[in-house]
Design an enzyme around this catalytic site. Structure first.
Site, short mmCIF file in Angstrom:
data_model
loop_
_atom_site.label_atom_id
_atom_site.label_comp_id
_atom_site.label_asym_id
_atom_site.label_seq_id
_atom_site.Cartn_x
_atom_site.Cartn_y
_atom_site.Cartn_z
N ALA A 91 45.50 33.31 45.95
CA ALA A 91 44.08 33.66 45.99
C ALA A 91 43.46 33.21 44.66
O ALA A 91 44.08 33.35 43.62
CB ALA A 91 43.90 35.16 46.19
N SER A 93 41.22 34.21 42.39
CA SER A 93 41.15 35.11 41.24
C SER A 93 42.54 35.56 40.81
O SER A 93 42.81 35.74 39.62
CB SER A 93 40.27 36.32 41.56
OG SER A 93 40.79 37.04 42.67
N CYS A 94 43.45 35.72 41.77
CA CYS A 94 44.82 36.14 41.44
C CYS A 94 45.57 35.02 40.73
O CYS A 94 46.35 35.26 39.80
CB CYS A 94 45.56 36.56 42.71
SG CYS A 94 44.78 37.94 43.59
N THR A 95 45.34 33.79 41.17
CA THR A 95 45.94 32.64 40.50
C THR A 95 45.40 32.53 39.07
O THR A 95 46.15 32.27 38.12
CB THR A 95 45.62 31.34 41.27
OG1 THR A 95 46.19 31.43 42.58
CG2 THR A 95 46.17 30.13 40.55
N ALA A 98 47.23 35.10 36.94
CA ALA A 98 48.60 34.69 36.61
C ALA A 98 48.60 33.58 35.57
O ALA A 98 49.40 33.59 34.62
CB ALA A 98 49.32 34.23 37.87
#
Length: 208
Positions: A91, A93-95, A98
């Site tokens: 996703a 924003s999740c990438t 990370a």
């Protein structure tokens, strides 16, 4: 005159009713778009509303203990750690989150950084791209245990914890729309963790 007054009064009520109906429809559209996570939910006019919702309450407060069994499952018992809960691999924003933790790896020396998502959010090969660790929280077991609230009752809340080696929560940061802020907040909290390992502090025993 009486008939004209009655006619104007009726027209006023009709206009007021129409305006009320229109405003109600607009409000329903905004609520629906927020619930469905459509682009309108991220517009400037509704973004502040969304952020207020995510910050209404935290799950575990600073100074409380992170559940020991959960720390054991994650593999950080007895270790200082950054634990960040996010939605799904790949996703946007999740990438970004990370990537942010990996880019700031130098700020987390000696502290284990773990990204946590549920089994439905796992994408093959995602974890292999990063130096940090990842944990699969099957059926949101840990997330539900510590009570991370959903954002707008739909999205899994994005929440980051910094815990010391005793499992005490030193920082909690919540925010769905600002993944880079999680990295900044965690970095600052880690910088404040006690340094060094046990033994005597000889300097503290000297009288000067």
């Amino acid at each position: 005159d009486a008939a004209m007054h009655q006619h104007e009064s009726g027209s006023s009520r009709a206009r007021a009713s129409c305006i009320l109906h229109t405003n109600t429809m607009q409000l329903q559209k905004v609520i629906l778009s927020l619930a469905l996570g459509s682009p309108a939910a991220f517009s400037p006019s509704t973004g502040s509303m969304r952020q207020q919702q995510t910050s209404l309450r935290m799950s575990i407060a600073v100074g409380e203990q992170f559940p020991a069994p959960a720390l054991s499952k994650i593999g950080v018992s007895g270790k200082p750690a950054v634990l960040y809960f996010y939605g799904a691999d790949e996703a946007p924003s999740c990438t970004k989150q990370a990537e942010g933790f990996d880019a700031a790896a130098g700020d987390f020396g000696g502290v284990t950084v773990v990204g946590i998502r549920n089994d439905k959010g796992v994408k093959d090969g995602f974890a292999d791209k990063y130096t940090q660790q990842f944990y699969v929280d099957v059926d949101d077991e840990i997330r539900n245990e510590i009570g991370i609230p959903k954002d707008l009752f739909v999205l899994g809340g994005r929440e980051t914890y910094v815990v010391d080696k005793d499992g005490t929560v030193m920082m909690v940061f919540n925010g769905q729309l600002n993944p880079e802020k999680h990295v900044e907040a965690a970095s600052a909290a880690v910088a404040d963790l006690p340094k060094g390992g046990g033994g005597f502090d000889l300097a503290s025993l000297l009288p000067f």
